[in-house]
Structures are given as C-alpha cells and as structure tokens.
Design a protein around this motif. Sequence first.
Motif, mmCIF file in Angstrom:
data_model
loop_
_atom_site.group_PDB
_atom_site.id
_atom_site.type_symbol
_atom_site.label_atom_id
_atom_site.label_comp_id
_atom_site.label_asym_id
_atom_site.label_seq_id
_atom_site.Cartn_x
_atom_site.Cartn_y
_atom_site.Cartn_z
ATOM 1 N N VAL A 170 64.916 8.877 -21.431
ATOM 2 C CA VAL A 170 64.325 10.095 -20.873
ATOM 3 C C VAL A 170 64.847 11.347 -21.563
ATOM 4 O O VAL A 170 64.081 12.297 -21.802
ATOM 5 N N ALA A 171 66.118 11.396 -21.924
ATOM 6 C CA ALA A 171 66.656 12.591 -22.586
ATOM 7 C C ALA A 171 66.005 12.786 -23.951
ATOM 8 O O ALA A 171 65.619 13.913 -24.314
ATOM 9 N N GLU A 172 65.872 11.699 -24.715
ATOM 10 C CA GLU A 172 65.235 11.795 -26.031
ATOM 11 C C GLU A 172 63.771 12.192 -25.898
ATOM 12 O O GLU A 172 63.260 13.001 -26.687
ATOM 13 N N SER A 173 63.080 11.633 -24.920
ATOM 14 C CA SER A 173 61.664 11.940 -24.748
ATOM 15 C C SER A 173 61.455 13.401 -24.362
ATOM 16 O O SER A 173 60.528 14.055 -24.845
ATOM 17 N N LEU A 174 62.304 13.928 -23.495
ATOM 18 C CA LEU A 174 62.190 15.337 -23.113
ATOM 19 C C LEU A 174 62.428 16.248 -24.317
ATOM 20 O O LEU A 174 61.744 17.263 -24.483
ATOM 21 N N ALA A 175 63.377 15.892 -25.162
ATOM 22 C CA ALA A 175 63.621 16.683 -26.370
ATOM 23 C C ALA A 175 62.403 16.640 -27.294
ATOM 24 O O ALA A 175 62.015 17.659 -27.878
ATOM 25 N N ASP A 176 61.788 15.467 -27.415
ATOM 26 C CA ASP A 176 60.586 15.344 -28.252
ATOM 27 C C ASP A 176 59.420 16.127 -27.654
ATOM 28 O O ASP A 176 58.625 16.736 -28.384
ATOM 29 N N MET A 177 59.302 16.132 -26.321
ATOM 30 C CA MET A 177 58.252 16.915 -25.666
ATOM 31 C C MET A 177 58.470 18.412 -25.886
ATOM 32 O O MET A 177 57.516 19.160 -26.123
ATOM 33 N N ARG A 178 59.708 18.837 -25.809
ATOM 34 C CA ARG A 178 60.023 20.242 -26.085
ATOM 35 C C ARG A 178 59.566 20.627 -27.491
ATOM 36 O O ARG A 178 58.951 21.685 -27.693
ATOM 37 N N ASP A 179 59.845 19.770 -28.469
ATOM 38 C CA ASP A 179 59.470 20.067 -29.852
ATOM 39 C C ASP A 179 57.954 20.025 -30.050
ATOM 40 O O ASP A 179 57.403 20.807 -30.827
ATOM 41 N N ALA A 180 57.290 19.115 -29.336
ATOM 42 C CA ALA A 180 55.844 18.957 -29.518
ATOM 43 C C ALA A 180 55.044 19.997 -28.753
ATOM 44 O O ALA A 180 54.027 20.507 -29.248
ATOM 45 N N PHE A 181 55.473 20.336 -27.535
ATOM 46 C CA PHE A 181 54.698 21.205 -26.660
ATOM 47 C C PHE A 181 55.218 22.641 -26.598
ATOM 48 O O PHE A 181 54.521 23.527 -26.115
ATOM 49 N N GLY A 182 56.450 22.848 -27.053
ATOM 50 C CA GLY A 182 57.051 24.168 -26.963
ATOM 51 C C GLY A 182 58.060 24.250 -25.842
ATOM 52 O O GLY A 182 57.877 23.643 -24.780
#
Length: 275
Positions: A170-182
């Motif tokens: 979940v931590a990695e996915s949230l970081a990837d979402m931050r990078d992808a979505f802003g």
Amino acid sequence: MPSSQSGSLWVVATPIGHRDDISARAIQTLREVAVIAAEDTRHSRPLLQHHGIGTPLVALHEHNEREVVDGLVRRMTEGESVALISDAGTPLISDPGFRLVRAARAAGVRCIPVPGACAAIAALSVAGLPSDRFVFEGFLPPKAAARRARLQELAGEGRTLIFYESSHRVAESLADMRDAFGAQREAVLARELTKLFETVLGEPLGELAARVAADPDQQRGECVVLVAGRGEEADARLAEGERVFAILRGELPPAKAAKLAAAISGAPRKLLYEA
C-alpha cells in the motif's frame, strides 16, 4: 428459500469483518442449501459455526475452480442447491466464482444473489468523494513497472477510482498514485473496515502517501484506496504546470524542468514531461 428453489446457485455475501454484518436471509440460505462452496473452508467455518450453520463445505478457489465447477454444476442440474461464498464480502468482486456462475448460467441453472457487504462500496460510502460515478479497478499489478503504467492510463479518468491493495504494497502504491495523479489529488485510505482497528484517512495524495510511509500501523490489514477523478481543479493545475514547465524548459533539461514544475503546480510530473 433454497428448499423451494432446488437446482439453484445462491451467491451469498458474507461479512468483511464484523461477524454480525450478515443478513437473516443469508443465514437461512446457507443453512438450507445442500453444500456451500467456500474460497477457504478453514476461514469460513468459524463464521458459519458462529451463526449455527452446519451445511457441508467444499473448497472453491482460484487454484481448483476449473476442476470443482463441473461437479457443482452437475449437482445443481440434478436438483441440489449450492451456495457460493468468498472469504469476505460479495463473491466475484476480486474473488473466485466467475467460472462457477458462468457455467451454471450456461447450464440453465438459476443464479440468485443474496446481497450484503462489499468493501469497495462500504469504503465509498464513507470516503466523502463523489459517488455518483465511480470505477472499480480491483488490485493493481504487483510489479512496479506494470502498476505505474496502469496508473498512467487512469490519470485522466474523471470518475472516482477504487482500488484494493495488499498491506505490504500500500505504501508503494500510494507513492505511485501521487506521481501519476499529482500530489494534490484528493484520496482516501479505508483500512480494516468493520474491524477493531478500522481507519479512514482522507488527505491529498502527497500527504497521504507520506503519512502511510511513515506509520507502519497504516500498512497493516485489508486496504481500500479511493482517489478522486480528474476534475476542473486538476485541469487547472495541469495547465499551470504546463505554463511553468514551458518557462523552465528554456533553462533546464526536460526531466528536471518537469520535476520542478510538478512540485510548484501540483500537476503530475509524468503528464508534464510527456506534454
């Protein structure tokens, strides 16, 4: 009930945590069918015993579904009723059962839903994000490259996005979402719903990703992540990011210009770089 609907497949929702989140109709159905097809019989047995259900169990999971389906469909065509349950929530929603339902319908067996808990819908109901239109994405790819590619495909989605995620990713996915979505895109982490340590955190993706990364307790249990769709505010941030990027591009390499423009505007770095 099943006794008067022989030869039916009952698709029964079970609790996602709290054992009492099951309907009276579900309990009666599970008592009266001939057999219950369960994702993990060891997991489901305590729930059934808690509600006084002694119906025989058969395992039906992703590793044996092809082999078990034919026998269950044969039993239903011969007049027996079968109930399908998953470990938690509504069957088939990121859980096994699709092949059984499809085969049963193809054989002319009546398939009957017994609705109840669903983690995705429970999370959406308390997230405070737009709920009139939403997209259920289930689990993202476990490998980083594939996950990031899928998130980039969803960056322009205008509907609320709902994901399931494992605790160790979940931590990695949230970081990837931050990078992808802003970093400014609104998001919610709904964790351990209906259980003792239930938590619902709503923050911009940048803050939420940082908070979860710094707190091991938020990296435990069953997780649902919801992200607001790209709206007018996101479009405005992207336009501002493109303006800043155009200015910086005259003095800096594209990658560095995109990184700085994203930090200044809150727009997704990837979209700025591609633009």
